[in-house]
Design a protein around this motif. Structure first.
Motif, PDB file in Angstrom:
ATOM      1  N   VAL A  63      46.615  38.052  20.261  1.00 45.34           N
ATOM      2  CA  VAL A  63      47.943  38.183  20.860  1.00 45.34           C
ATOM      3  C   VAL A  63      47.917  37.550  22.247  1.00 45.34           C
ATOM      4  N   ARG A  64      48.911  36.737  22.521  1.00 47.93           N
ATOM      5  CA  ARG A  64      49.091  36.146  23.849  1.00 47.93           C
ATOM      6  C   ARG A  64      50.459  36.550  24.370  1.00 47.93           C
ATOM      7  N   LEU A  65      50.531  36.762  25.665  1.00 53.59           N
ATOM      8  CA  LEU A  65      51.772  37.137  26.326  1.00 53.59           C
ATOM      9  C   LEU A  65      52.179  36.039  27.297  1.00 53.59           C
ATOM     10  N   VAL A  66      53.464  35.760  27.336  1.00 55.77           N
ATOM     11  CA  VAL A  66      54.022  34.859  28.332  1.00 55.77           C
ATOM     12  C   VAL A  66      55.178  35.604  28.980  1.00 55.77           C
ATOM     13  N   ALA A  67      55.060  35.811  30.281  1.00 56.50           N
ATOM     14  CA  ALA A  67      56.078  36.550  31.031  1.00 56.50           C
ATOM     15  C   ALA A  67      56.645  35.644  32.109  1.00 56.50           C
ATOM     16  N   PRO A  68      57.883  35.155  31.902  1.00 61.19           N
ATOM     17  CA  PRO A  68      58.457  34.239  32.876  1.00 61.19           C
ATOM     18  C   PRO A  68      58.785  34.881  34.220  1.00 61.19           C
ATOM     19  N   GLN A  69      58.972  36.210  34.245  1.00 56.52           N
ATOM     20  CA  GLN A  69      59.338  36.874  35.493  1.00 56.52           C
ATOM     21  C   GLN A  69      58.581  38.190  35.655  1.00 56.52           C
ATOM     22  N   VAL A  70      57.408  38.105  36.242  1.00 54.08           N
ATOM     23  CA  VAL A  70      56.591  39.286  36.505  1.00 54.08           C
ATOM     24  C   VAL A  70      56.825  39.715  37.948  1.00 54.08           C
ATOM     25  N   SER A  71      57.155  40.981  38.129  1.00 57.39           N
ATOM     26  CA  SER A  71      57.293  41.522  39.476  1.00 57.39           C
ATOM     27  C   SER A  71      55.950  41.455  40.182  1.00 57.39           C
ATOM     28  N   LEU A  72      55.968  41.187  41.470  1.00 55.37           N
ATOM     29  CA  LEU A  72      54.735  41.151  42.250  1.00 55.37           C
ATOM     30  C   LEU A  72      54.217  42.551  42.576  1.00 55.37           C
ATOM     31  N   HIS A  73      55.015  43.569  42.292  1.00 51.57           N
ATOM     32  CA  HIS A  73      54.679  44.949  42.611  1.00 51.57           C
ATOM     33  C   HIS A  73      53.899  45.613  41.477  1.00 51.57           C
ATOM     34  N   VAL A  74      52.686  46.033  41.747  1.00 53.55           N
ATOM     35  CA  VAL A  74      51.868  46.755  40.781  1.00 53.55           C
ATOM     36  C   VAL A  74      52.069  48.245  41.028  1.00 53.55           C
ATOM     37  N   ASP A  75      52.473  48.954  39.989  1.00 54.00           N
ATOM     38  CA  ASP A  75      52.647  50.394  40.078  1.00 54.00           C
ATOM     39  C   ASP A  75      51.515  51.080  39.330  1.00 54.00           C
ATOM     40  N   ALA A  76      51.205  52.294  39.716  1.00 54.90           N
ATOM     41  CA  ALA A  76      50.208  53.101  39.001  1.00 54.90           C
ATOM     42  C   ALA A  76      50.904  54.367  38.530  1.00 54.90           C
ATOM     43  N   CYS A  77      50.951  54.566  37.224  1.00 51.82           N
ATOM     44  CA  CYS A  77      51.585  55.754  36.664  1.00 51.82           C
ATOM     45  C   CYS A  77      50.517  56.812  36.393  1.00 51.82           C
ATOM     46  N   HIS A  78      50.747  58.002  36.938  1.00 49.70           N
ATOM     47  CA  HIS A  78      49.797  59.098  36.800  1.00 49.70           C
ATOM     48  C   HIS A  78      50.241  60.141  35.775  1.00 49.70           C
ATOM     49  N   CYS A  79      51.305  59.874  35.004  1.00 50.85           N
ATOM     50  CA  CYS A  79      51.763  60.875  34.034  1.00 50.85           C
ATOM     51  C   CYS A  79      50.684  61.092  32.967  1.00 50.85           C
ATOM     52  N   ALA A  80      50.713  62.259  32.360  1.00 50.07           N
ATOM     53  CA  ALA A  80      49.687  62.613  31.374  1.00 50.07           C
ATOM     54  C   ALA A  80      49.663  61.637  30.205  1.00 50.07           C
ATOM     55  N   MET A  81      50.826  61.157  29.780  1.00 50.63           N
ATOM     56  CA  MET A  81      50.880  60.245  28.637  1.00 50.63           C
ATOM     57  C   MET A  81      50.226  58.898  28.975  1.00 50.63           C
ATOM     58  N   ALA A 137      45.866  43.184  31.442  1.00 49.90           N
ATOM     59  CA  ALA A 137      46.114  42.313  30.284  1.00 49.90           C
ATOM     60  C   ALA A 137      46.594  40.933  30.710  1.00 49.90           C
ATOM     61  N   LEU A 138      46.873  40.756  32.006  1.00 50.81           N
ATOM     62  CA  LEU A 138      47.343  39.458  32.501  1.00 50.81           C
ATOM     63  C   LEU A 138      46.167  38.603  32.959  1.00 50.81           C
ATOM     64  N   ASP A 139      46.396  37.296  32.977  1.00 48.99           N
ATOM     65  CA  ASP A 139      45.376  36.328  33.388  1.00 48.99           C
ATOM     66  C   ASP A 139      45.349  36.175  34.908  1.00 48.99           C
ATOM     67  N   GLU A 140      45.326  37.269  35.609  1.00 50.58           N
ATOM     68  CA  GLU A 140      45.200  37.339  37.063  1.00 50.58           C
ATOM     69  C   GLU A 140      46.176  36.450  37.835  1.00 50.58           C
ATOM     70  N   PRO A 141      47.481  36.737  37.737  1.00 52.54           N
ATOM     71  CA  PRO A 141      48.438  35.971  38.538  1.00 52.54           C
ATOM     72  C   PRO A 141      48.242  36.259  40.025  1.00 52.54           C
ATOM     73  N   GLU A 142      48.548  35.290  40.850  1.00 51.58           N
ATOM     74  CA  GLU A 142      48.379  35.446  42.291  1.00 51.58           C
ATOM     75  C   GLU A 142      49.595  36.124  42.899  1.00 51.58           C
ATOM     76  N   GLY A 143      49.381  36.801  43.991  1.00 49.71           N
ATOM     77  CA  GLY A 143      50.470  37.390  44.758  1.00 49.71           C
ATOM     78  C   GLY A 143      50.796  38.836  44.420  1.00 49.71           C
ATOM     79  N   LEU A 144      50.114  39.412  43.441  1.00 47.78           N
ATOM     80  CA  LEU A 144      50.390  40.798  43.091  1.00 47.78           C
ATOM     81  C   LEU A 144      49.868  41.718  44.189  1.00 47.78           C
ATOM     82  N   ARG A 145      50.569  42.832  44.376  1.00 49.35           N
ATOM     83  CA  ARG A 145      50.093  43.821  45.336  1.00 49.35           C
ATOM     84  C   ARG A 145      50.436  45.227  44.841  1.00 49.35           C
ATOM     85  N   PHE A 146      49.513  46.129  45.049  1.00 50.81           N
ATOM     86  CA  PHE A 146      49.714  47.524  44.667  1.00 50.81           C
ATOM     87  C   PHE A 146      50.724  48.136  45.620  1.00 50.81           C
TER      88      PHE A 146
END
Length: 146
Positions: free
Chosen positions: A18-36, A99-108
């Motif tokens: 499986v390959r993913l192509v995302a034309p518009q990825v937000s630069l904001h990385v979120d961390a979800c702590h919910c049990a699920m 799962a992404l090929d390390e796009p630049e500019g992302l920030r937590f």
């Protein structure tokens, strides 16, 4: 999302089915702590918003699980890689950042469901760090070089 807040990114599963192509990825990385999300990912789910235009190549290898009344989770049926969390209403996709090929500019930027976070970890904790070579040496029974 404004053009300054998004990048184009590619990614995929561990086995390559499986390959993913995302034309518009937000630069904001979120961390979800919910049990699920913690159960699904084995820890906090660190993901980026990929909007509704996520393209999936090899979709015949994707299994979708209805995880709640409002969302679904997709994974590769061959290798098990977690590929996306999809909102039922609107179709927005959130992709695990690993799962992404390390796009630049992302920030937590935002931990979410912080009230569900267990007490055994904090991102700000001082912890021991290990390089890849040190981990491999530890698993091979050879002490890492200082």
């Amino acid at each position: 999302m404004s053009a300054a807040e998004v990048v184009r990114a590619t990614g995929g599963c561990l086995c390559g089915a499986v390959r993913l192509v995302a034309p518009q990825v937000s630069l904001h990385v979120d961390a979800c702590h919910c049990a699920m999300c913690r159960r699904w990912s084995g820890g906090p789910l660190m993901a980026v918003d990929c909007g509704t235009a996520l393209e999936i190549e090899g979709v015949e290898h994707v299994t979708v699980y209805d995880s709640s009344d409002w969302a679904q989770r997709g994974f590769c049926a061959r290798c098990g890689t977690h590929l996306f969390f999809r909102m039922r209403e609107g179709g927005g996709h959130f992709v695990p950042v690993g799962a992404l090929d390390e796009p630049e500019g992302l920030r937590f930027t935002t931990p979410i469901f912080i009230d569900s976070k267990p007490g055994y970890y904090r991102f700000a904790d001082e912890t021991r760090t290990m390089t890849g070579a040190e981990v491999m040496a530890a698993f091979a029974g050879t002490p890492p070089n200082p």
